[in-house]
Write a protein that holds these residues in place. Structure first.
Motif, PDB file in Angstrom:
ATOM      1  N   PRO A   1       0.802  -1.227   0.000  1.00 19.47           N
ATOM      2  CA  PRO A   1       0.000   0.000   0.000  1.00 19.47           C
ATOM      3  C   PRO A   1       0.834   1.277   0.000  1.00 19.47           C
ATOM      4  O   PRO A   1       0.437   2.284  -0.603  1.00 19.47           O
ATOM      5  N   GLU A   2       1.989   1.240   0.657  1.00 14.68           N
ATOM      6  CA  GLU A   2       2.810   2.445   0.742  1.00 14.68           C
ATOM      7  C   GLU A   2       3.648   2.676  -0.513  1.00 14.68           C
ATOM      8  O   GLU A   2       4.327   3.704  -0.632  1.00 14.68           O
ATOM      9  N   GLY A   3       3.612   1.763  -1.467  1.00 18.41           N
ATOM     10  CA  GLY A   3       4.354   1.927  -2.709  1.00 18.41           C
ATOM     11  C   GLY A   3       4.982   0.635  -3.166  1.00 18.41           C
ATOM     12  O   GLY A   3       5.308  -0.236  -2.350  1.00 18.41           O
ATOM     13  N   ASN A   4       5.141   0.497  -4.465  1.00 20.33           N
ATOM     14  CA  ASN A   4       5.731  -0.703  -5.053  1.00 20.33           C
ATOM     15  C   ASN A   4       7.232  -0.531  -5.228  1.00 20.33           C
ATOM     16  O   ASN A   4       7.739   0.584  -5.348  1.00 20.33           O
ATOM     17  N   ARG A   5       7.929  -1.653  -5.240  1.00 21.51           N
ATOM     18  CA  ARG A   5       9.378  -1.661  -5.474  1.00 21.51           C
ATOM     19  C   ARG A   5       9.688  -2.595  -6.640  1.00 21.51           C
ATOM     20  O   ARG A   5       9.112  -3.679  -6.734  1.00 21.51           O
ATOM     21  N   TRP A   6      10.615  -2.182  -7.475  1.00 19.62           N
ATOM     22  CA  TRP A   6      10.962  -2.953  -8.675  1.00 19.62           C
ATOM     23  C   TRP A   6      12.471  -3.062  -8.777  1.00 19.62           C
ATOM     24  O   TRP A   6      13.180  -2.051  -8.750  1.00 19.62           O
ATOM     25  N   THR A   7      13.005  -4.281  -8.874  1.00 24.02           N
ATOM     26  CA  THR A   7      14.441  -4.485  -9.069  1.00 24.02           C
ATOM     27  C   THR A   7      14.638  -5.462 -10.215  1.00 24.02           C
ATOM     28  O   THR A   7      13.981  -6.495 -10.292  1.00 24.02           O
ATOM     29  N   MET A   8      15.535  -5.114 -11.129  1.00 21.71           N
ATOM     30  CA  MET A   8      15.847  -6.023 -12.243  1.00 21.71           C
ATOM     31  C   MET A   8      17.230  -5.675 -12.779  1.00 21.71           C
ATOM     32  O   MET A   8      17.381  -5.110 -13.856  1.00 21.71           O
TER      33      MET A   8
ATOM     34  N   THR B   1      15.059  -4.953   5.146  1.00 20.43           N
ATOM     35  CA  THR B   1      14.816  -3.558   4.814  1.00 20.43           C
ATOM     36  C   THR B   1      13.984  -3.502   3.542  1.00 20.43           C
ATOM     37  O   THR B   1      14.073  -4.369   2.680  1.00 20.43           O
ATOM     38  N   GLY B   2      13.124  -2.485   3.466  1.00 22.37           N
ATOM     39  CA  GLY B   2      12.385  -2.241   2.240  1.00 22.37           C
ATOM     40  C   GLY B   2      10.980  -2.792   2.185  1.00 22.37           C
ATOM     41  O   GLY B   2      10.346  -2.708   1.128  1.00 22.37           O
ATOM     42  N   GLY B   3      10.460  -3.351   3.297  1.00 22.14           N
ATOM     43  CA  GLY B   3       9.110  -3.894   3.232  1.00 22.14           C
ATOM     44  C   GLY B   3       8.601  -4.368   4.568  1.00 22.14           C
ATOM     45  O   GLY B   3       9.335  -4.429   5.559  1.00 22.14           O
TER      46      GLY B   3
ATOM     47  N   PRO C   1      16.536   5.652  -5.556  1.00 25.57           N
ATOM     48  CA  PRO C   1      16.770   4.205  -5.431  1.00 25.57           C
ATOM     49  C   PRO C   1      16.721   3.788  -3.967  1.00 25.57           C
ATOM     50  O   PRO C   1      17.062   4.565  -3.069  1.00 25.57           O
ATOM     51  N   LYS C   2      16.307   2.551  -3.732  1.00 20.23           N
ATOM     52  CA  LYS C   2      16.190   2.072  -2.357  1.00 20.23           C
ATOM     53  C   LYS C   2      16.581   0.601  -2.296  1.00 20.23           C
ATOM     54  O   LYS C   2      16.229  -0.186  -3.169  1.00 20.23           O
ATOM     55  N   ARG C   3      17.291   0.244  -1.238  1.00 18.64           N
ATOM     56  CA  ARG C   3      17.696  -1.141  -1.046  1.00 18.64           C
ATOM     57  C   ARG C   3      16.515  -1.959  -0.516  1.00 18.64           C
ATOM     58  O   ARG C   3      15.784  -1.524   0.367  1.00 18.64           O
ATOM     59  N   VAL C   4      16.337  -3.149  -1.084  1.00 19.62           N
ATOM     60  CA  VAL C   4      15.360  -4.105  -0.564  1.00 19.62           C
ATOM     61  C   VAL C   4      16.106  -5.414  -0.307  1.00 19.62           C
ATOM     62  O   VAL C   4      16.828  -5.923  -1.166  1.00 19.62           O
ATOM     63  N   LYS C   5      15.948  -5.934   0.895  1.00 22.86           N
ATOM     64  CA  LYS C   5      16.664  -7.138   1.287  1.00 22.86           C
ATOM     65  C   LYS C   5      15.753  -7.989   2.157  1.00 22.86           C
ATOM     66  O   LYS C   5      15.088  -7.485   3.072  1.00 22.86           O
ATOM     67  N   GLY C   6      15.730  -9.275   1.878  1.00 19.47           N
ATOM     68  CA  GLY C   6      14.896 -10.160   2.678  1.00 19.47           C
ATOM     69  C   GLY C   6      14.891 -11.572   2.140  1.00 19.47           C
ATOM     70  O   GLY C   6      15.714 -11.954   1.300  1.00 19.47           O
TER      71      GLY C   6
END
Length: 307
Positions: A58-65, A156-158, A112-117
Motif C-alpha cells: 500500500p505504501e508503494g511498489n518496489r521494482w528491481t531487475m 529492509t524495504g518492506g 533508489p532504495k535497497r530491498v533485502k529479505g
C-alpha cells in the motif's frame, strides 16, 4: 542448457491473505526482456541473467531487475545465484534470498532504495505436465507448483506478510516476440485451494493458443472449458488486456501492479467454475516489445552490472 537465442525463467508470485501485499520473482537465464541480450545478438544466454524482484504494498511498489554477466552467476540442480540474490530449493521448500536496489518509481519513490529479505514458498505438490504454448513447441510452459503457502520477511524495504503462492517455469529456443503478438495469462486460487490457470495467446502466425486448467492441491491437472473473455480497460501505456470469466459474469480490475510500454500485471476479480476468484493477471504485447524504441527505453528499469 539454454541455446543461443533462447531463454529460461522460473517464476514465483504471491498475494497476502489480507489482500494488501503481493510479489513476483522471475529468475532469468537469457533474460528474455533484456535490451542488452538483444543488442548482443542473443548469442550467450548465460551472460545475460538476472533475478527480478517486484514488491507490491500500500505504501508503494518496489521494482528491481539488475542484469549481470556469467561471472556473477552460479547455477546447479538446486540453486541459481545472480550477484547478491539467489533462488534455491531447501528440502521441499523454495527459498529466495534477495538483496537488490530498486529503481525510482515516481511519485511514491523518487530515489533508489535497497530491498533485502527472504521469500519462502512451500508448495502443496509438483505437477508433471508440460504444455506447448506455440504450435511448434518452440515455447513451453510448466506449472510447477500452482498452490502453496508463501511468506516474505524483510531486513529492509518492506513489511512482513504471508499468503498463498504459485510457481511455474517457461523456456524457449527463440525470442518471445518472435512467437507471440499478444498474450493474457492469469492464475488464481479457488475457495477449496485448487488453482485455476488461463493462457490465451495470439501467435505471430495469427493462430490462437488456449489453455484452461484446474490443478488440485495434489498436483493433478484437469482440463476445463475455455471461459469467455472480456476486455478490461487499458493501462496508461495502452497495452490491451482481457479477463476470462463464466458466462454471464464480467471481470473487474482490482489493482494495476505493473504498467509498461509492452507489459501489464494486475489483480482482477472474476468468476470461474462457478466461484469468485482473485487472479494474478498479466498481458504481454510481443508486437510492442519488438519495437526498437521500446527496447531503448528499458535500461532505466533494467540496469546492467558486469559483476
Amino acid at each position: 542448457m539454454v541455446p543461443p537465442g533462447g531463454y529460461l525463467w522460473w517464476y514465483v508470485d504471491g498475494l497476502s491473505d489480507c489482500g494488501r501485499y503481493g510479489l513476483s520473482v522471475i529468475a532469468f537465464v537469457g533474460s528474455v526482456f533484456s535490451p542488452y541480450y538483444h543488442w548482443a545478438g542473443r548469442r550467450d544466454p548465460d551472460n545475460h541473467v538476472c533475478i527480478n524482484v517486484a514488491l507490491y504494498a500500500p505504501e508503494g511498489n518496489r521494482w528491481t531487475m539488475t542484469e549481470r554477466g556469467r561471472k556473477a552467476t552460479h547455477r546447479d540442480a538446486l540453486s541459481f545465484q545472480v550477484g547478491p540474490s539467489q533462488i534455491r530449493r531447501d528440502g521441499g521448500e523454495i527459498v529466495i534470498e534477495f538483496d537488490e536496489i530498486s529503481v525510482p518509481r515516481p511519485p511514491a519513490q523518487w530515489l533508489p532504495k535497497r530491498v533485502k529479505g527472504t521469500i519462502r514458498f512451500s508448495p502443496d505438490a509438483v505437477t508433471s505436465q508440460v504444455f506447448d504454448i506455440d504450435a511448434a513447441g518452440t515455447h513451453r510452459w510448466w506449472p510447477v507448483s500452482p498452490t502453496g503457502r508463501i511468506s516474505a520477511e524483510f531486513e529492509t524495504g518492506g513489511e512482513n506478510w504471508s499468503g498463498h503462492g504459485y510457481m511455474d517455469s517457461n523456456w524457449g529456443s527463440e525470442p518471445l516476440e518472435r512467437g507471440f503478438t499478444l498474450w493474457d495469462w492469469a492464475r488464481g486460487r479457488l475457495p477449496n485451494g485448487d488453482a485455476v490457470i488461463i493462457y490465451d495467446t495470439i501467435r505471430k502466425d495469427g493462430s490462437h493458443g488456449e489453455i484452461a486448467i484446474r490443478i488440485g492441491t495434489d498436483g493433478e491437472v484437469h482440463q476445463i472449458e475455455m471461459p469467455a473473455k472480456t476486455r478490461i480497460a487499458n493501462g496508461f501505456w495502452g497495452v490491451p488486456r482481457s479477463g476470462h470469466h463464466d458466462e454471464g459474469a464480467k471481470p473487474s480490475l482490482s489493482r494495476t501492479l505493473e504498467d509498461g510500454p509492452f507489459y501489464t500485471r494486475s489483480v482482477i476479480r472474476t468468476r470461474l467454475t462457478g466461484e469468485t476468484v482473485d487472479m494474478m493477471h498479466e498481458s504481454l504485447s510481443g508486437a510492442r516489445f519488438a519495437s526498437p524504441v521500446v527496447k531503448a527505453m528499458l535500461p532505466f528499469r533494467m540496469p546492467r552490472r558486469a559483476k
